[in-house]
Design a protein around this motif. Sequence first.
Motif, short mmCIF file in Angstrom:
data_model
loop_
_atom_site.label_atom_id
_atom_site.label_comp_id
_atom_site.label_asym_id
_atom_site.label_seq_id
_atom_site.Cartn_x
_atom_site.Cartn_y
_atom_site.Cartn_z
N TRP A 63 27.22 58.70 34.61
CA TRP A 63 27.60 58.70 33.58
C TRP A 63 26.43 57.09 33.39
CZ3 TRP A 63 30.71 61.09 29.09
CH2 TRP A 63 30.34 62.66 29.78
N VAL A 64 26.02 56.48 32.78
CA VAL A 64 25.76 55.04 32.75
C VAL A 64 26.06 55.30 30.92
CG1 VAL A 64 23.78 53.53 32.50
CG2 VAL A 64 23.87 55.29 34.79
N ARG A 65 26.81 54.54 30.74
CA ARG A 65 27.04 54.51 29.30
C ARG A 65 27.51 52.84 28.79
NH1 ARG A 65 32.37 54.25 28.99
NH2 ARG A 65 33.54 54.85 30.69
N LEU A 66 27.22 52.59 27.49
CA LEU A 66 27.84 51.17 26.37
C LEU A 66 28.71 52.32 25.54
CD1 LEU A 66 24.41 49.46 26.11
CD2 LEU A 66 26.15 48.73 26.28
N SER A 67 28.32 53.34 25.86
CA SER A 67 29.50 53.71 24.50
C SER A 67 30.99 53.78 25.35
CB SER A 67 28.79 55.01 24.33
OG SER A 67 28.70 56.55 24.82
N ARG A 68 32.08 54.04 24.34
CA ARG A 68 33.48 53.56 24.77
C ARG A 68 33.65 52.77 25.85
NH1 ARG A 68 36.36 58.06 22.01
NH2 ARG A 68 38.33 57.34 23.43
N ARG A 69 32.92 51.87 26.04
CA ARG A 69 33.34 50.87 26.71
C ARG A 69 34.26 49.42 26.44
NH1 ARG A 69 31.50 49.51 32.23
NH2 ARG A 69 30.26 51.69 32.30
N ASP A 70 34.83 48.86 27.33
CA ASP A 70 35.89 47.95 26.80
C ASP A 70 35.13 47.10 26.30
OD1 ASP A 70 37.56 45.21 27.52
OD2 ASP A 70 38.79 46.65 28.23
N ILE A 71 35.70 46.12 25.43
CA ILE A 71 34.58 44.95 25.01
C ILE A 71 34.16 43.75 25.80
CG2 ILE A 71 36.24 44.12 23.08
CD1 ILE A 71 34.49 43.66 21.46
N VAL A 288 54.15 48.82 39.52
CA VAL A 288 54.80 49.30 39.16
C VAL A 288 54.53 48.70 37.59
CG1 VAL A 288 57.03 49.27 39.03
CG2 VAL A 288 55.78 51.11 37.97
N PHE A 289 54.97 46.76 37.12
CA PHE A 289 55.23 46.66 36.56
C PHE A 289 54.17 46.48 36.08
CE2 PHE A 289 59.15 46.42 38.13
CZ PHE A 289 60.24 47.10 36.93
N ARG A 290 53.24 45.83 36.71
CA ARG A 290 51.64 45.47 35.95
C ARG A 290 50.92 46.42 35.83
NH1 ARG A 290 48.58 41.54 39.63
NH2 ARG A 290 51.23 40.20 40.69
N TYR A 291 51.19 47.66 35.59
CA TYR A 291 50.38 49.16 35.22
C TYR A 291 51.50 49.92 34.30
CZ TYR A 291 47.16 48.48 39.58
OH TYR A 291 45.57 48.63 39.50
N LEU A 292 52.37 48.48 33.46
CA LEU A 292 52.96 49.34 32.31
C LEU A 292 51.95 50.10 31.05
CD1 LEU A 292 56.51 48.00 32.02
CD2 LEU A 292 55.53 50.16 33.35
N ASP A 371 38.97 53.04 42.46
CA ASP A 371 40.18 51.82 42.31
C ASP A 371 40.24 51.69 41.48
OD1 ASP A 371 37.40 51.17 42.34
OD2 ASP A 371 37.00 49.15 43.36
N VAL A 372 41.78 51.04 41.07
CA VAL A 372 42.07 51.05 38.74
C VAL A 372 43.20 50.07 39.29
CG1 VAL A 372 42.95 51.95 37.20
CG2 VAL A 372 42.69 53.90 38.54
N THR A 373 42.34 48.85 38.42
CA THR A 373 43.22 47.25 38.15
C THR A 373 44.27 48.18 37.21
OG1 THR A 373 41.61 46.51 36.62
CG2 THR A 373 41.15 46.05 39.03
N PRO A 374 44.90 47.17 37.29
CA PRO A 374 46.66 47.55 35.80
C PRO A 374 45.32 47.19 34.09
CG PRO A 374 46.61 45.37 37.32
CD PRO A 374 45.44 45.88 37.31
N ASP A 375 44.04 46.38 34.03
CA ASP A 375 43.49 46.37 32.60
C ASP A 375 42.34 46.84 32.57
OD1 ASP A 375 42.03 44.59 34.20
OD2 ASP A 375 42.49 42.51 33.16
N ASP A 433 47.74 33.52 36.47
CA ASP A 433 48.64 33.63 35.54
C ASP A 433 49.07 33.19 34.09
OD1 ASP A 433 46.26 34.48 34.14
OD2 ASP A 433 45.05 32.98 34.27
N GLY A 434 49.57 34.48 34.03
CA GLY A 434 50.90 34.52 33.30
C GLY A 434 49.08 35.15 31.75
N THR A 435 48.73 35.45 31.99
CA THR A 435 47.44 36.28 30.99
C THR A 435 48.45 37.61 30.95
OG1 THR A 435 45.00 35.14 32.04
CG2 THR A 435 45.25 37.24 30.54
N LYS A 436 48.87 37.89 29.46
CA LYS A 436 48.70 39.41 29.39
C LYS A 436 47.65 40.23 29.84
CE LYS A 436 50.69 40.90 25.01
NZ LYS A 436 50.48 42.47 24.40
N ILE A 437 47.78 41.03 30.50
CA ILE A 437 47.38 42.57 30.31
C ILE A 437 47.42 43.11 29.48
CG2 ILE A 437 46.93 44.04 32.12
CD1 ILE A 437 46.82 41.19 33.50
N VAL A 438 45.72 43.42 28.99
CA VAL A 438 45.64 44.30 28.03
C VAL A 438 44.41 45.16 28.65
CG1 VAL A 438 46.48 43.09 25.79
CG2 VAL A 438 43.85 42.76 27.24
N LEU A 439 44.36 46.42 27.67
CA LEU A 439 43.84 47.95 28.19
C LEU A 439 42.95 47.68 26.85
CD1 LEU A 439 45.68 49.99 29.37
CD2 LEU A 439 44.15 49.55 30.37
#
Length: 444
Positions: A63-71, A288-292, A371-375, A433-439
Amino acid sequence: MPGPYVAPVVGDETLPKHVDVVVVGGGIVGASTALELAERGHSVALCEKGGIACEQSSRNWGWVRLSRRDIREMPLMLEARKIWSGLAERTGRDVGYRRTGIVFTADSENAHAQNTRYRDQLQDFQVSSDLLSAKDVKEKFPDLDLPLHGALLTADDGRAEPQLAGTAIATAARDRGANILVQCAVRGLELVGGRVSGVVTERGTIACNAVVLAGGVWSNFFARRYGIDIPQLNVTASVLRTDPLEGGPEEAIWCKDFALRKRLDGGYTIANGHENFVDIVPRSFKYVFRYLPALRSDWASLNFRASGQFFKDVFDAKLRPLDEASAFEYTRVLDPVPSKRLTDGALAALAKRWPVFRQATIAQRWGGCIDVTPDAIPVIDQASKVPGFFVATGFSGHGFGIAPAAGRLMADLVTGKAPVVDPAPFRLSRFSDGTKIVLSPEHA
Ligand SMILES: Cc1cc2nc3c(=O)[nH]c(=O)nc-3n(C[C@H](O)[C@H](O)[C@H](O)COP(=O)(O)OP(=O)(O)OC[C@H]3O[C@@H](n4cnc5c(N)ncnc54)[C@H](O)[C@@H]3O)c2cc1C
């Protein structure tokens, strides 16, 4: 046969003594980086431990998509869409790219509201996308018998052929002078005064000024030797393809129980739309905590399991001297066992809702490790601890579509050119660096 068939790219017989840049990993991200660099006149060696595009890059849905993509990925994905449009001409090969549209169905008010937010986001980027009512969906796909609240149809989205694209890009890089080395694991870096001066491969050393790590699920193991922590955990997905089938849709369609995409060979690539497996490994406890946030939102779709993968991870993570065989040589192609429950269940669910798929016959099933990152967005950055060492990894299950632009951005960073998009969202330091991890709101 492990995974979908990928026509082998025959590697060069001799190792170059010196190149400007070594790219570690011959998936679509590494190949795209190599092509960009070669086109700009830099000497490149693309080193792949197994075969070109034999891991995630040939196992994905296509799939090659712009839809439902992280901004945060939108500017890069807009660039990718432009590149895909010209990729067949640029590489001289059909990569299977077709703008046939992608449909995300919504089975609840909440899902419909999410689709509405994504439609608005697309409009903000001047991409047109239609919010369909249940009646519109019925008119468009009369044979699809699915209770729905509506759907998001993005006509500009499309598909490409994972079994063709990665190899086409790597071969095009070779056409422009890149060295392509297969069955050539990179064991580690050579450093002078803390700066990259070369790589040690299983076939000898290559001197270079810069190294790009595009190692997919292996990147964490590679980087840790240099004290660089790339938080990555693996999710195992299961996929099947059918034999050619007449009368099915051209659009790729997603719903919870199944996701489908028409293939260039006339068959369909089909998978469960949301369920996957996660093996518990030593890293799971570390991260585990990063992926909460991700765990909270995706808990229901992740099947955690204790398996032999725990001990394989211990083996793969072990740091060995660079004159000994590395973990990268012990697993030439990562080939996880697919879940029959998920693949056959997806086809059964689809056949129940869409009569034409009752005639579908299964040609192949395969697994793929993501390969999944926390965000859930990638790292595309220079690793500040080691000058000359760059990383493009962690594409979190949606890197196939964005890869051509990720390669362009990586090449910009390596060569010091003004980056094609702002690379800040993809910096590695966000995890330390303390950045809040957001999805993305998809996970909200
Ligand atoms: C089932 C599934 C469905 C997906 N669906 C989609 C989709 O529809 N759309 C989408 O955009 N994305 C999708 N993805 C995600 C997409 O496939 C990946 O994000 C993308 O292929 C990542 O490319 P890559 O080059 O980073 O990694 P990979 O393709 O995994 O390549 C990494 C390569 O590095 C090599 N390597 C690692 N370490 C070394 C070393 N030390 N020396 C030499 N070589 C090394 C590996 O052998 C491997 O070939 C899906 C993934 C899966 C598994």
